[in-house]
Design a protein around this motif. Structure first.
Motif, PDB file in Angstrom:
ATOM      1  N   THR A  96      -4.000  16.328   9.917  1.00 14.64           N
ATOM      2  CA  THR A  96      -4.134  15.744   8.692  1.00 14.64           C
ATOM      3  C   THR A  96      -5.006  17.082   7.920  1.00 14.64           C
ATOM      4  O   THR A  96      -5.813  17.721   8.407  1.00 14.64           O
ATOM      5  N   VAL A 138      -6.323   9.059  15.443  1.00 15.33           N
ATOM      6  CA  VAL A 138      -5.391   8.198  14.631  1.00 15.33           C
ATOM      7  C   VAL A 138      -5.792   7.015  13.828  1.00 15.33           C
ATOM      8  O   VAL A 138      -5.595   6.791  12.843  1.00 15.33           O
ATOM      9  N   MET A 195      -7.115   7.850  10.406  1.00 13.67           N
ATOM     10  CA  MET A 195      -6.355   8.125   9.257  1.00 13.67           C
ATOM     11  C   MET A 195      -5.956   7.177   8.178  1.00 13.67           C
ATOM     12  O   MET A 195      -5.819   5.965   8.646  1.00 13.67           O
ATOM     13  N   GLU A 235      -1.919   9.542   4.767  1.00 14.38           N
ATOM     14  CA  GLU A 235      -1.848  10.534   5.691  1.00 14.38           C
ATOM     15  C   GLU A 235      -0.826  10.108   6.659  1.00 14.38           C
ATOM     16  O   GLU A 235       0.032  10.872   7.005  1.00 14.38           O
ATOM     17  N   SER A 236      -0.748   8.751   7.053  1.00 18.34           N
ATOM     18  CA  SER A 236       0.115   8.608   8.183  1.00 18.34           C
ATOM     19  C   SER A 236       1.429   8.428   7.886  1.00 18.34           C
ATOM     20  O   SER A 236       2.369   8.873   8.468  1.00 18.34           O
ATOM     21  N   ARG A 237       1.648   8.105   6.479  1.00 12.17           N
ATOM     22  CA  ARG A 237       3.061   8.118   5.668  1.00 12.17           C
ATOM     23  C   ARG A 237       3.655   9.646   5.649  1.00 12.17           C
ATOM     24  O   ARG A 237       4.788   9.729   6.051  1.00 12.17           O
ATOM     25  N   GLY A 294       4.345  10.961   9.273  1.00  7.83           N
ATOM     26  CA  GLY A 294       5.706  10.198   9.595  1.00  7.83           C
ATOM     27  C   GLY A 294       6.859  10.948   8.913  1.00  7.83           C
ATOM     28  O   GLY A 294       8.188  10.896   9.453  1.00  7.83           O
TER      29      GLY A 294
END
Length: 202
Positions: free
Chosen positions: A86, A93, A96, A100-102, A105
């Motif tokens: 990130t 994790v 997050m 950021e996760s999107r 991914g």
């Protein structure tokens, strides 16, 4: 606070230093009408990326999007060992943000294909550690993409603690520049393919 969970502030974090040295050139969101231009601009040009001395030690950046960065591990287990992290300082994790996760991914499959293509190795690990007891060395959330060639180097310590200095050789600047340059070229191609697939679905 448990001593195994101690972490340093962002101003001393090496990953935050890389993020500061390679800012995203747009203030707009990644997702929306400007997808094509923004995705293309997420992969730095050669003139920018070749300035590896912006940080100490050198940084070999493959991606620097609004919320995510990818750069070569300077202590690679094997050639092509890539870190995905990130931009903002998140430790684990669980810390997050959704955006950021999107974005991670979205980029992970493209980066995995990029590593595979550039190294010529179709098998790879994606490893992610959370906390000192889980062998997280840099307390800034990150994913390792590690090619698994037919012949792997001998690892002295067989545990995940191998992600530390003393187990691996330093990445030399010339090798890092070449590898990162090849990865940026392939990643641009992967972005184009992704945009073509998106256009075909519309």
């Amino acid at each position: 606070m448990n001593e195994t969970d101690l972490h340093y502030p962002p101003d001393t974090c090496p990953f935050c230093s890389i993020a500061a040295a390679f800012p995203f050139p747009e203030s707009a969101r990644l997702w929306g009408s400007g997808d094509k231009e923004l995705l293309a601009r997420s992969v730095p040009g050669e003139e920018e990326a070749d300035k590896v001395e912006r940080t100490e030690p050198s940084s070999f950046v493959v991606l620097r999007s609004r919320h995510v960065l990818a750069f070569l591990d300077i202590l690679p287990m094997v050639g092509g060992h890539l870190l995905v992290t990130t931009r903002q300082h998140q430790v684990k994790v669980a810390d997050m943000q959704a955006v950021e996760s999107r974005e991670i991914g979205f980029w992970l499959p493209l980066l995995a294909r990029t590593v595979s293509h550039v190294t010529g190795v179709s098998d790879y690990n994606i490893v992610q550690n959370n906390g000192a007891r889980a062998a997280q060395v840099v307390p800034h959330v990150h994913f390792h993409i590690i090619p698994r060639p037919a012949s792997m180097p001998e690892i002295k310590n067989k545990s995940w603690a191998m992600f530390g200095r003393g187990q691996r050789d330093d990445l030399h600047d010339e090798d890092g520049k070449k590898m990162a340059g090849d990865m940026r070229r392939v990643l641009r191609e992967e972005v184009e393919k992704e945009l073509e697939k998106k256009a075909a679905r519309l």
